[in-house]
Enzyme design. Structure first.
Site, PDB file in Angstrom:
ATOM      1  N   HIS A  38       1.061  -1.326   0.532  1.00 30.47           N
ATOM      2  CA  HIS A  38      -0.306   0.319  -0.006  1.00 30.47           C
ATOM      3  C   HIS A  38       0.355   0.837   0.296  1.00 30.47           C
ATOM      4  O   HIS A  38       1.987   1.235   0.776  1.00 30.47           O
ATOM      5  CB  HIS A  38      -0.874  -0.185   0.928  1.00 30.47           C
ATOM      6  CG  HIS A  38      -0.044   0.112   2.850  1.00 30.47           C
ATOM      7  ND1 HIS A  38       0.043  -1.292   2.890  1.00 30.47           N
ATOM      8  CD2 HIS A  38       1.091   0.789   3.312  1.00 30.47           C
ATOM      9  CE1 HIS A  38       1.125  -0.728   4.353  1.00 30.47           C
ATOM     10  NE2 HIS A  38       0.620   0.080   4.206  1.00 30.47           N
ATOM     11  N   HIS A 122       5.725   6.308  -1.062  1.00 35.50           N
ATOM     12  CA  HIS A 122       6.000   5.287  -0.808  1.00 35.50           C
ATOM     13  C   HIS A 122       5.201   3.350  -0.672  1.00 35.50           C
ATOM     14  O   HIS A 122       5.168   3.944   0.329  1.00 35.50           O
ATOM     15  CB  HIS A 122       7.584   4.761  -0.046  1.00 35.50           C
ATOM     16  CG  HIS A 122       7.277   5.056   1.469  1.00 35.50           C
ATOM     17  ND1 HIS A 122       6.714   6.520   1.370  1.00 35.50           N
ATOM     18  CD2 HIS A 122       7.822   4.468   2.375  1.00 35.50           C
ATOM     19  CE1 HIS A 122       6.502   6.257   3.424  1.00 35.50           C
ATOM     20  NE2 HIS A 122       6.645   5.101   3.550  1.00 35.50           N
TER      21      HIS A 122
END
Length: 202
Positions: A38, A122
């Protein structure tokens, strides 16, 4: 419950990244489970049940104020020698705007948030064993007998040219993190999407 707002990549994007990472997986790093991949937008930590209705309402408003945007997995990066991550490209301005709005929604719901830094998209792929198994948001757990960190350069070089297929982000997700309880080294947190809101259809 431990909560964070996130963008979840579609299965096609996960599959492409899985193939890119497959040759790199070894036991020198602790690799994250692909089912939990995620992009965190705003990490809230432990949230009291009585704050949830307000949080849900404000996150729904944040989603409704943000139009869908294009994103793709792109390259990689690292946080010191602690973590290796896949990056993103595309409409990062809108992604940062959504992250800011999710952070503001949590603050307005009375959730004490960490200092807000410029958002770096990220997707955490792996952590050095020495770092324990926090959520990857600056929370470190010491183990008393930390060993030398594995150099990340070979992994970074291998993933530097990675480019995924673009997709449209059209959902803001609220995800619960269940921390490991077994004490088994390397056990992963388990992630559960508790609510999701569509971004505004332009």
């Amino acid at each position: 419950m431990r909560l964070f707002a996130a963008v979840l990549p579609p299965e096609e994007a996960v599959a492409e990244l899985r193939e890119a990472v497959r040759p790199l997986r070894d036991d020198r790093l602790t690799w994250t489970a692909e089912g939990g991949w995620h992009f965190t937008l705003a990490f809230m930590g432990e949230v009291r049940d009585d704050a949830l209705p307000e949080l849900h309402a404000r996150l729904e408003r944040a989603a409704d104020r943000t139009e869908p945007f294009g994103l793709r997995l792109h390259g990689c990066g690292h946080f010191g020698d602690r973590a290796l991550w896949a990056g993103a490209a595309g409409d990062l301005d809108t992604m940062r705007l959504l992250a800011d709005r999710a952070d503001a929604a949590a603050r307005r719901a009375g959730i004490p948030m960490e200092q807000h830094h410029r958002y770096t998209p990220h997707l955490t792929l792996a952590r050095n064993h020495a770092q324990g198994h926090g959520h990857g948001h600056g929370h470190r757990q010491g183990h008393g007998h930390e060993r030398a960190a594995t150099p990340l350069r070979p992994y970074l070089d291998a993933l530097a040219g990675f480019e995924g297929t673009p997709w449209q982000v059209d959902t803001l997700s609220l995800v619960r993190s269940h921390l490991p309880v077994s004490g088994v080294p390397g056990e992963q947190p388990r992630y559960e999407t508790v609510r999701a809101w569509p971004l505004r259809t332009p």
